[in-house]
Structures are given as C-alpha cells and as structure tokens.
Design a protein around this motif. Sequence first.
Motif, PDB file in Angstrom:
ATOM      1  N   LEU A 204      14.034   6.320   2.095  1.00 19.75           N
ATOM      2  CA  LEU A 204      12.624   6.657   2.220  1.00 19.75           C
ATOM      3  C   LEU A 204      12.322   7.191   3.614  1.00 19.75           C
ATOM      4  CD1 LEU A 204      11.092   3.502   0.498  1.00 19.75           C
ATOM      5  CD2 LEU A 204      11.471   5.757  -0.520  1.00 19.75           C
ATOM      6  N   THR A 205      11.521   8.237   3.670  1.00 19.04           N
ATOM      7  CA  THR A 205      11.076   8.791   4.954  1.00 19.04           C
ATOM      8  C   THR A 205       9.561   8.698   5.105  1.00 19.04           C
ATOM      9  OG1 THR A 205      10.927  11.021   3.991  1.00 19.04           O
ATOM     10  CG2 THR A 205      13.013  10.407   5.032  1.00 19.04           C
ATOM     11  N   THR A 206       8.880   8.237   4.061  1.00 23.63           N
ATOM     12  CA  THR A 206       7.426   8.162   4.086  1.00 23.63           C
ATOM     13  C   THR A 206       6.943   6.898   3.403  1.00 23.63           C
ATOM     14  OG1 THR A 206       5.381   9.272   3.343  1.00 23.63           O
ATOM     15  CG2 THR A 206       7.319   9.491   1.944  1.00 23.63           C
ATOM     16  N   THR A 207       5.718   6.492   3.736  1.00 24.08           N
ATOM     17  CA  THR A 207       5.106   5.338   3.085  1.00 24.08           C
ATOM     18  C   THR A 207       4.039   5.773   2.077  1.00 24.08           C
ATOM     19  OG1 THR A 207       3.601   5.165   4.988  1.00 24.08           O
ATOM     20  CG2 THR A 207       5.534   3.737   4.973  1.00 24.08           C
ATOM     21  N   GLU A 208       4.030   7.037   1.751  1.00 26.71           N
ATOM     22  CA  GLU A 208       3.089   7.558   0.760  1.00 26.71           C
ATOM     23  C   GLU A 208       3.519   7.138  -0.649  1.00 26.71           C
ATOM     24  OE1 GLU A 208       0.296   9.119   0.940  1.00 26.71           O
ATOM     25  OE2 GLU A 208       0.179   9.795   3.024  1.00 26.71           O
ATOM     26  N   GLY A 209       2.545   7.183  -1.581  1.00 33.76           N
ATOM     27  CA  GLY A 209       2.856   6.931  -2.986  1.00 33.76           C
ATOM     28  C   GLY A 209       2.978   5.474  -3.352  1.00 33.76           C
ATOM     29  N   LEU A 210       2.280   4.600  -2.632  1.00 33.03           N
ATOM     30  CA  LEU A 210       2.420   3.166  -2.858  1.00 33.03           C
ATOM     31  C   LEU A 210       1.113   2.524  -3.293  1.00 33.03           C
ATOM     32  CD1 LEU A 210       4.684   2.386   0.197  1.00 33.03           C
ATOM     33  CD2 LEU A 210       5.309   2.047  -2.186  1.00 33.03           C
TER      34      LEU A 210
ATOM     35  N   LEU B 165       3.696   6.499   9.651  1.00 29.87           N
ATOM     36  CA  LEU B 165       3.007   5.703   8.648  1.00 29.87           C
ATOM     37  C   LEU B 165       1.794   6.436   8.109  1.00 29.87           C
ATOM     38  CD1 LEU B 165       3.136   2.353  10.641  1.00 29.87           C
ATOM     39  CD2 LEU B 165       4.674   3.084   8.810  1.00 29.87           C
ATOM     40  N   SER B 166       1.686   6.472   6.791  1.00 32.35           N
ATOM     41  CA  SER B 166       0.529   7.088   6.142  1.00 32.35           C
ATOM     42  C   SER B 166       0.389   6.494   4.748  1.00 32.35           C
ATOM     43  CB  SER B 166       0.698   8.611   6.050  1.00 32.35           C
ATOM     44  OG  SER B 166       1.870   8.945   5.323  1.00 32.35           O
TER      45      SER B 166
ATOM     46  N   GLY C  69      -1.528   4.130  11.773  1.00 34.15           N
ATOM     47  CA  GLY C  69      -1.463   4.456  10.353  1.00 34.15           C
ATOM     48  C   GLY C  69      -1.505   3.259   9.426  1.00 34.15           C
ATOM     49  N   ILE C  70      -1.697   2.053   9.984  1.00 34.59           N
ATOM     50  CA  ILE C  70      -1.783   0.848   9.147  1.00 34.59           C
ATOM     51  C   ILE C  70      -3.243   0.429   9.068  1.00 34.59           C
ATOM     52  CG2 ILE C  70      -0.990  -1.514   8.789  1.00 34.59           C
ATOM     53  CD1 ILE C  70       1.420  -0.875  10.523  1.00 34.59           C
ATOM     54  N   HIS C  71      -3.862   0.667   7.928  1.00 32.56           N
ATOM     55  CA  HIS C  71      -5.283   0.360   7.737  1.00 32.56           C
ATOM     56  C   HIS C  71      -5.418  -0.627   6.579  1.00 32.56           C
ATOM     57  CE1 HIS C  71      -5.989   3.703  10.464  1.00 32.56           C
ATOM     58  NE2 HIS C  71      -5.247   4.470   9.687  1.00 32.56           N
ATOM     59  N   LEU C  72      -4.953  -1.846   6.830  1.00 36.87           N
ATOM     60  CA  LEU C  72      -4.884  -2.871   5.789  1.00 36.87           C
ATOM     61  C   LEU C  72      -5.561  -4.150   6.290  1.00 36.87           C
ATOM     62  CD1 LEU C  72      -1.131  -2.283   4.919  1.00 36.87           C
ATOM     63  CD2 LEU C  72      -3.080  -1.594   3.502  1.00 36.87           C
ATOM     64  N   PRO C  73      -6.865  -4.270   6.132  1.00 38.06           N
ATOM     65  CA  PRO C  73      -7.589  -5.430   6.673  1.00 38.06           C
ATOM     66  C   PRO C  73      -7.164  -6.765   6.097  1.00 38.06           C
ATOM     67  CG  PRO C  73      -9.018  -4.092   5.276  1.00 38.06           C
ATOM     68  CD  PRO C  73      -7.770  -3.297   5.486  1.00 38.06           C
TER      69      PRO C  73
END
Length: 320
Positions: free
Chosen positions: A130-136, A154-155, A180-184
Amino acid sequence: MSEEEFRDFDEELSEGDPEEGEGEVEVVEQELTKELAGECLSLLSRTGNGLSHAYVRLDLKNRKLTDIAAIQSFVHVRYVDVSGNYLEDISPLGELPQLLTLHADNNRLATINLKELQYLQVASFAQNKLTTTEGLSQPMLDRLNLSSNQITELSGLTETQLPCLTSLDLHGNKLTSTIGIHLPSLQKLYLASNTLTKLEGLEGLRQLTTLHVRENQITTLDGFAPSMEGLQYLNLRGNAVEVLSELTKLQCLPFLRGLVLAECPLCELDEYRVEVLILLRGLERLDKDEYTEDERADAEELSKQRAEEEAPENETVEHT
C-alpha cells in the motif's frame, strides 16, 4: 492507568512479503474453491436471524491464493483471515454482509478495494504494498492496521469515512509528516519507524490517549496542544530530542503519566530522571520505570532551591 497502557510497545517491523528481496518469483494462479473454503470453516454459530446455524470463521492463511472470488458464497462468515497469500484484489470480501474481523496481512495489495461493510470492526492490511490510505470508508471500523507498507502520506482518514476508529497502526511505513489524520474518535496512534522529523496536525485528536512515535528522527516537541489533554502515554524512544527545555512543550498535557525517552540524546544529561520530573510533575513512569518517592522528593527540593536562587535576581532587576 493500567500496566498495559504503560508498557513499551515493541513493534516488530515487516520482514517483507514472500517475494521481497528474492527477485522475480513466478506465482502460479491459485483460485479459491468452494471445497477448500469448506474445509477451512470453523466456529458453528447462530445465523443473523437466529433461525439456523452456520460456520462463521474462515481461515485461509498461507494457501498461495491469487483469487478469492468463491468466498462470496459464504455469506454467514464473520471472521476471515486471508493472510500470507498472493492477493492483489480483496473486493469479493465486500459481499460478506456479516463480516466483523478481517486479516489480509502479507499479500500483494497496492490498494484496498473494499466496499462498505455494515459490521466490520477490525481490519489488518499489514505487510502489503500500500502507498495510500485512501479507500478505507467503513462506518463501524474500530481498529485498523496498515503497518509495514509503503505509505508516504496520509489522506482519506476522516470522521466521515471512519467515524468509529479508535486505534490506527501506521508503524513501519515511509511517512515524513503526520498531517492528514482527522479522526476525533481516535484513542491510540502508532507511528513508529517512519521518517518523521516533527509532529504536526494532531491537535484535532481530542480523544487520543496513546501515541507511539519511537524510532523516528524527531528533534523538537512542537505539535502538542491543549486540545490533546487526554494523552496519557507518549513513546519517543530512539528519536533525536536532546534539549531538556523541549519537554516544556508537553506541559499542556495534564494527564500525561507515561513517557519514554530512552535512546534519545536527552538521556545523557546528569540527573536525567529528576530533571524530567521537575518539568512534568504528573509523570508516574519514565522509560517504563516508576518514579520513586526519593526521586519525587529530590525533584521537589531541587525545584524549590532553584526558585529561591532566582528570586533575589528578580528583585534586583525590579529595583534597577
């Protein structure tokens, strides 16, 4: 705070997938058959409607599989492990409406092509490509492991896509930034063994209690904010922090109880443990060792002594 929260997190970095470092390896196409899947089923349980029973665990580890399309027929399965195969596509798993736990470590995944699953709570994609955190986008996902991949930025890590995520493991990647981490809702974040030089963009993690950033290249402790007041454990082992005053930037964390600074240049200072305690009075453990009553008394005495020494100087300045 429990002993487990204070333990030193010893990450085991990826040893690579079966092909890494071995040149071109010929992979024979191996499709999952219903017969093989049937042999790998276990854990008899009631079905969702409670009217019948079905096997709900499917263990397909290390089967050299390249295609798992046949898995779509097993709609009652809740726990799936397809680790240690040659999978490049796991989209068939999106057809398992009862799926709760998914382990797909050590495959050939370059992307995660998985549609939203209503009940999925735990997912692990460690040691892939994996090279991206998209699609999750997963509405109920609680724990996500993306360690030992090749992620550089991170996106897609937002509250909209992952509203219930509490634990995120990104150790052993190629990150240079924490933006890129927006997870409260996030409570535990593992970023060890990347190439970070600083922390930034974390002030929105209001529920964070545990942060592991060991074995990076961090020199300053900017990036902490009063909004992160719930942070209780911080592991900075093996970084490049060498100036004691950097620790004052952690004073905005009133509930910080465990701190690891081992293998940082800062540790070479005289009376290192006492000096840290003077700046961070709420600490209970440093480098896994509890502070003793004697150390607390020494810190109190030294702090008081320094305050008395500074007082006359301040009075002299005021009179002049």
